[in-house]
Design a protein around this motif. Sequence first.
Motif, PDB file in Angstrom:
ATOM      1  N   ALA A 396       8.908  -7.945   4.750  1.00  0.00           N
ATOM      2  CA  ALA A 396       7.540  -8.126   4.264  1.00  0.00           C
ATOM      3  C   ALA A 396       6.763  -6.816   4.326  1.00  0.00           C
ATOM      4  CB  ALA A 396       6.835  -9.207   5.083  1.00  0.00           C
ATOM      5  N   MET A 397       6.958  -6.065   5.397  1.00  0.00           N
ATOM      6  CA  MET A 397       6.259  -4.784   5.528  1.00  0.00           C
ATOM      7  C   MET A 397       6.759  -3.781   4.491  1.00  0.00           C
ATOM      8  SD  MET A 397       6.090  -4.402   9.697  1.00  0.00           S
ATOM      9  CE  MET A 397       5.361  -2.771   9.580  1.00  0.00           C
ATOM     10  N   GLY A 398       8.076  -3.790   4.240  1.00  0.00           N
ATOM     11  CA  GLY A 398       8.619  -2.888   3.234  1.00  0.00           C
ATOM     12  C   GLY A 398       8.072  -3.186   1.853  1.00  0.00           C
ATOM     13  N   HIS A 399       8.025  -4.466   1.503  1.00  0.00           N
ATOM     14  CA  HIS A 399       7.494  -4.830   0.190  1.00  0.00           C
ATOM     15  C   HIS A 399       5.997  -4.548   0.117  1.00  0.00           C
ATOM     16  CE1 HIS A 399       7.436  -6.665  -3.698  1.00  0.00           C
ATOM     17  NE2 HIS A 399       6.570  -7.596  -3.324  1.00  0.00           N
ATOM     18  N   ALA A 400       5.291  -4.761   1.220  1.00  0.00           N
ATOM     19  CA  ALA A 400       3.855  -4.442   1.243  1.00  0.00           C
ATOM     20  C   ALA A 400       3.643  -2.945   1.041  1.00  0.00           C
ATOM     21  CB  ALA A 400       3.242  -4.892   2.563  1.00  0.00           C
ATOM     22  N   LEU A 401       4.494  -2.120   1.650  1.00  0.00           N
ATOM     23  CA  LEU A 401       4.395  -0.677   1.468  1.00  0.00           C
ATOM     24  C   LEU A 401       4.621  -0.296   0.015  1.00  0.00           C
ATOM     25  CD1 LEU A 401       4.176   2.196   2.620  1.00  0.00           C
ATOM     26  CD2 LEU A 401       6.646   2.091   3.108  1.00  0.00           C
ATOM     27  N   TYR A 402       5.644  -0.900  -0.598  1.00  0.00           N
ATOM     28  CA  TYR A 402       5.904  -0.645  -2.022  1.00  0.00           C
ATOM     29  C   TYR A 402       4.690  -1.027  -2.863  1.00  0.00           C
ATOM     30  CZ  TYR A 402       7.862  -1.354  -6.689  1.00  0.00           C
ATOM     31  OH  TYR A 402       8.082  -1.330  -8.046  1.00  0.00           O
ATOM     32  N   THR A 403       4.103  -2.180  -2.568  1.00  0.00           N
ATOM     33  CA  THR A 403       2.963  -2.657  -3.348  1.00  0.00           C
ATOM     34  C   THR A 403       1.749  -1.745  -3.179  1.00  0.00           C
ATOM     35  OG1 THR A 403       3.761  -4.932  -3.118  1.00  0.00           O
ATOM     36  CG2 THR A 403       1.458  -4.628  -3.750  1.00  0.00           C
ATOM     37  N   VAL A 404       1.475  -1.325  -1.952  1.00  0.00           N
ATOM     38  CA  VAL A 404       0.335  -0.432  -1.702  1.00  0.00           C
ATOM     39  C   VAL A 404       0.516   0.881  -2.450  1.00  0.00           C
ATOM     40  CG1 VAL A 404      -0.837   0.938   0.068  1.00  0.00           C
ATOM     41  CG2 VAL A 404      -0.286  -1.465   0.500  1.00  0.00           C
ATOM     42  N   ARG A 405       1.716   1.432  -2.377  1.00  0.00           N
ATOM     43  CA  ARG A 405       1.982   2.675  -3.104  1.00  0.00           C
ATOM     44  C   ARG A 405       1.828   2.463  -4.609  1.00  0.00           C
ATOM     45  NH1 ARG A 405       7.434   5.009  -0.051  1.00  0.00           N
ATOM     46  NH2 ARG A 405       6.394   5.750   1.858  1.00  0.00           N
ATOM     47  N   GLY A 406       2.291   1.311  -5.083  1.00  0.00           N
ATOM     48  CA  GLY A 406       2.173   1.015  -6.506  1.00  0.00           C
ATOM     49  C   GLY A 406       0.744   0.919  -6.970  1.00  0.00           C
ATOM     50  N   TYR A 407      -0.105   0.281  -6.148  1.00  0.00           N
ATOM     51  CA  TYR A 407      -1.517   0.167  -6.516  1.00  0.00           C
ATOM     52  C   TYR A 407      -2.207   1.522  -6.470  1.00  0.00           C
ATOM     53  CZ  TYR A 407      -2.162  -4.846  -7.128  1.00  0.00           C
ATOM     54  OH  TYR A 407      -2.128  -6.122  -7.624  1.00  0.00           O
ATOM     55  N   ARG A 408      -1.852   2.318  -5.468  1.00  0.00           N
ATOM     56  CA  ARG A 408      -2.460   3.651  -5.391  1.00  0.00           C
ATOM     57  C   ARG A 408      -2.077   4.511  -6.589  1.00  0.00           C
ATOM     58  NH1 ARG A 408      -1.502   5.234   1.016  1.00  0.00           N
ATOM     59  NH2 ARG A 408      -3.230   3.985   1.870  1.00  0.00           N
ATOM     60  N   GLY A 409      -0.821   4.420  -6.991  1.00  0.00           N
ATOM     61  CA  GLY A 409      -0.349   5.222  -8.119  1.00  0.00           C
ATOM     62  C   GLY A 409      -0.498   4.560  -9.469  1.00  0.00           C
ATOM     63  N   GLN A 410      -1.039   3.310  -9.486  1.00  0.00           N
ATOM     64  CA  GLN A 410      -1.189   2.550 -10.725  1.00  0.00           C
ATOM     65  C   GLN A 410       0.132   2.537 -11.513  1.00  0.00           C
ATOM     66  OE1 GLN A 410      -4.594   3.928 -12.968  1.00  0.00           O
ATOM     67  NE2 GLN A 410      -5.991   3.747 -11.239  1.00  0.00           N
TER      68      GLN A 410
END
Length: 531
Positions: A396-410
């Motif tokens: 869950a933390m790994g996927h959350a990290l991916y998602t946060v990075r994705g939102y930051r980088g659009q």
Amino acid sequence: MSTAVDVIAAPSAEREWSFSLEATIPWITAFIVLAVGIALIDALPVGVVHDDGMYVVLAKSLASGQGYRWIHVPGSPAATHFPPGYPALLALLWLVYPAFPANVVLFKLANACFAAIAAASCVSFARERFTMSSLGAAAFSLGSILSIPMLTLSVMVMSEPFFMALLIPILICAERVIDTDEPRRRDIILLGIAAGVATLVRTHGIALIGAIPLTLLVRRRRVADAALLAAMAIAVVLPWQLWAGANTAALPAPMHGNYGSYGAWLAAGLRSEGFGLLWRTAARTSVELVAMFATLAAPALPALPRIVALVALAMLSIVGARSYACRAPVSALFLALYAAIVIVWPFTPARFAWGVWPLVLLLPVLGAREIIKWRPSERRSQLVRAGALALTVALAMGHALYTVRGYRGQWWASIPRAGAANLRPLVLWAARHTAPTDVLAVEAESAVYLYTGRQTVPVHTFTVQQYFNPRPAELDAAVIDGVLASYPVNAVAVTTRTSRDAALLLASRRPPLLTVTDSFPGGIVLTPTHR
């Protein structure tokens, strides 16, 4: 001091509040998704990923009364590649607001609405089939619909959001029919029609036409109902199949890869490669899917943590599959049939997986829930549970990290941004340096037609072999040669390395078939020497 009436009334008020909350949660979820979708609408053009521009060309053809045809190609040949469901919807929107390219924003707004419908449906689906709490179902819905994979498809003019908005309600209704001892004939007929309509939006929807009747047969032994449902679905899809079959020869052979029907495309690959093609494809798509899940679960980590993450993800999915199949048998069978099609289809599988992402994500989510509910008494089992919970949290933390990075980088806009940057010089050159009556052989032919009005033909194709090996310049050269022989092309404009090499290969012939006459940022222009 409380009266007896107050004491009696209080639980009733609490129940009313609870019922009100239950009814409101899907709407709140849909509103959040809609707000995010509207906020992400951009002014980037269509045609940046091929399919989006082709959908809009077909929508324009239908809206202008020309039928289901490739109106950007000279002669307006019949269209047999994409099923007509999504282009027909875009055509209705085109009639409402016919000003192109301004109406592209309307098309993107429609996808935001479809994502919102899918989100609300996911809440209902998770609550009804898996007894999730309202807040838990809303969290699952938001986490899947607003994930980077789903947003990547939703921000472009693609058919997946519309398909999801149809798919989840259809699955809800199908599960209810399976739960009913004596389903009404009307429900069976409507369900069959709905499955057929979904297949006319996304061809992979054919998995619905298989899953619902098979579940009726296996779980309820209702042969007549299964046959009726399948017949209704086939009746909806059959006219499209007849149209596609009758117009197979409407285009020259070099264009069949990107313009012909999917069935004919795969059949040509099987004739050329044999049935071993399916095994080769399954091996490659499986590797690509594993790599995709590794990126989503353990982004930017070394090989060993990724392997551990994949093992944990597989474990959760296997555990969740049992609950999935017991509580939602139609949905589980649909997902299995859908996955089987994706695995043997010679094309990059990520887009297909993203197109049903909530159903995919549900597997490990259900598995995690089963592990949380598990309360073993033995010490060894308790240690196993603790380890499984730790891996679940890490995933869950790994996927959350991916998602946060994705939102930051659009990241959802990375594909259309890159495509638009490559497309702009080509479109500007075509608009400024060609006549309105010219026929152009170009990449991104749909976009050049839509934004300049010039008729266009392609300079490359797609075969099953290209899924395994890079497209050779000789193949593109043969495509350009065949297109020049079939259409009165005035200019060939190419940007990618393979297409440039192919065009220059034809220019190096003796006598040359093409001559370099112009250039633009990132591309060259060649003129046919003999017409």
